[in-house]
Design an enzyme around this catalytic site. Structure first.
Site, PDB file in Angstrom:
ATOM      1  N   ARG A  29       0.809  -1.226   0.000  1.00 12.51           N
ATOM      2  CA  ARG A  29       0.000   0.000   0.000  1.00 12.51           C
ATOM      3  C   ARG A  29       0.843   1.277   0.000  1.00 12.51           C
ATOM      4  O   ARG A  29       0.297   2.378   0.024  1.00 12.51           O
ATOM      5  CB  ARG A  29      -0.963   0.000   1.192  1.00 12.51           C
ATOM      6  CG  ARG A  29      -0.345   0.269   2.543  1.00 12.51           C
ATOM      7  CD  ARG A  29      -1.377   0.219   3.650  1.00 12.51           C
ATOM      8  NE  ARG A  29      -2.413   1.232   3.483  1.00 12.51           N
ATOM      9  CZ  ARG A  29      -3.487   1.340   4.275  1.00 12.51           C
ATOM     10  NH1 ARG A  29      -3.656   0.480   5.260  1.00 12.51           N
ATOM     11  NH2 ARG A  29      -4.372   2.285   4.086  1.00 12.51           N
ATOM     12  N   LYS A  30       2.164   1.123  -0.049  1.00 14.14           N
ATOM     13  CA  LYS A  30       3.024   2.302   0.021  1.00 14.14           C
ATOM     14  C   LYS A  30       3.171   2.980  -1.344  1.00 14.14           C
ATOM     15  O   LYS A  30       2.798   2.444  -2.376  1.00 14.14           O
ATOM     16  CB  LYS A  30       4.404   1.913   0.544  1.00 14.14           C
ATOM     17  CG  LYS A  30       4.403   1.095   1.822  1.00 14.14           C
ATOM     18  CD  LYS A  30       3.660   1.763   2.961  1.00 14.14           C
ATOM     19  CE  LYS A  30       3.735   0.916   4.228  1.00 14.14           C
ATOM     20  NZ  LYS A  30       2.898   1.424   5.310  1.00 14.14           N
TER      21      LYS A  30
END
Length: 387
Positions: free
Chosen positions: A185-186
């Site tokens: 999710r980065k």
């Protein structure tokens, strides 16, 4: 009945360039860790962040663990950690038999409050782990001043903040040691992965050795003429990042500006569409920093039933989450400490879809659904923008 297209909370921006990079690794015959791609990634990170060295590892938790070992944290030492975050910093402290002491956060940014840190410094305090909360850099100028005054180390947990800045400097280069995450999710991702960045090459060398069972790179040893046999002189860990992941990250790091621009546009659209919504507050970014927008968290009015709002959104195919954790409230870290601001944010924050692949029409749909859910599940029943 027509099915409604799902809008996920998170989505990784991986494509043909990343696939081509993986194919190169397959052709090379070295997919394991600390090979050519890993070394190239470390050099790329050191250049980008203008740090003495970078160590690619399996995840940010591993980077935090290695950082504290390299900084000499011992059993019984106290390390002040930001309370409102994924609890990885507190885990890392506990791995070494040290004591995490939780510092409350600012209500506007969710980042650690320097005054709260100052109030917690005691005779056993050896350092501070500041967290760039969901992409918002912490207040490093006053934190570093405190650390210098009391001879403490500062570690920057920049897990969520790739691409953010503080006073013109990049997140990831705001303390003597910084830790990055490349989780799915980065802002830059290889699915899983992390890195340790250090101003002192000795810190990085210590971390690199310990990340490979204490014997260093097998790839390097295999290229030495003869038969060098490494000796295990201390306990190390298997925290290596595969060359497959490193190759993906070389592409992703190169794309950070592009992907961050898209996330920033999504955040701006949310802010505009929700500006008049009285049942929530949108994120506020101080003038001296920029946000990486790993997550977009709104703070709901105290009269809103957050669980019911989340259930409504998910029923419409819209991903959402609680935000992040007030670590001191988690059973494994129960210590009797009180961090009231973090506890309040923990109970009122709601993460709504945020990633670089969101279309403007999807953002509009999220906002429409969110407004409807707020009105359906608020005891104040704000209608038409007025109480």
């Amino acid at each position: 009945m027509l099915s409604v297209e799902a809008i996920p909370l998170v989505h990784a921006s991986l494509g043909e360039r990343e696939l081509a990079a993986v194919a190169e690794v397959f052709a090379s015959g070295w997919p394991a860790g600390q090979g050519p791609k890993g070394k190239a990634l470390e050099a790329q990170l050191a250049r980008k962040y203008q740090m003495s060295d970078a160590v690619a590892v399996s995840n940010c938790g591993a980077a935090l663990h290695l950082a504290l070992m390299a900084l000499g944290v011992q059993p019984g030492d106290e390390v002040i950690v930001a309370d409102y975050t994924f609890p990885a910093p507190a885990h890392a402290v506990r791995y070494l038999g040290a004591v995490p002491v939780f510092a409350d956060v600012r209500p506007d940014t969710g980042t650690v409050d320097p005054q709260a840190v100052a109030d917690l410094i005691g005779p056993r305090t050896v350092g501070v782990i500041a967290v760039d909360t969901v992409g918002m850099p912490a207040d490093y100028a006053p934190l570093q001043a405190l650390a210098d005054r009391h001879q403490l180390f500062v570690v920057e947990d920049a897990a969520c903040a790739v691409g953010a800045t503080y006073q013109g400097r990049q997140a990831g280069a705001l303390a003597e040691v910084a830790c990055l995450s490349f989780h799915g999710r980065k802002g830059a991702t290889s699915g899983e992965g992390g890195a340790l960045l250090a101003t002192d090459p000795a810190i990085a060398a210590n971390a690199r050795l310990r990340s490979s069972f204490g014997i260093g790179s097998i790839f390097d040893l295999g290229n030495v003429v003869g038969l060098p046999i490494p000796e295990f002189t201390e306990i190390g860990y298997n925290f290596k990042l595969s060359d497959i992941a490193a190759a993906i990250l070389q592409v992703q790091i190169d794309r950070i500006d592009e992907l961050l621009a898209r996330r920033t546009a999504v955040a701006a659209q949310y802010a505009e569409l929700l500006a008049d919504e009285e049942l929530l507050t949108v994120p506020q970014v101080p003038d001296d920093r920029t946000h990486a927008w790993q997550s977009y968290m709104v703070t709901l009015d105290a009269d809103v039933d957050r669980a019911a709002v989340a259930a409504d959104l998910r029923a419409q195919g819209i991903g959402c989450g609680h935000g992040t954790w007030a670590t001191h409230l988690q059973p494994v870290f129960a210590s009797g400490q009180s961090c009231p601001v973090a506890a309040d944010l923990f109970h009122r924050n709601l993460a709504i879809p945020m990633h670089a692949e969101l279309a403007a029409s999807q953002v509009e749909r999220v906002v429409d659904a969110l407004r409807g859910a707020l009105r359906a599940h608020s005891t104040t029943r704000v209608l038409g923008g007025a109480a």
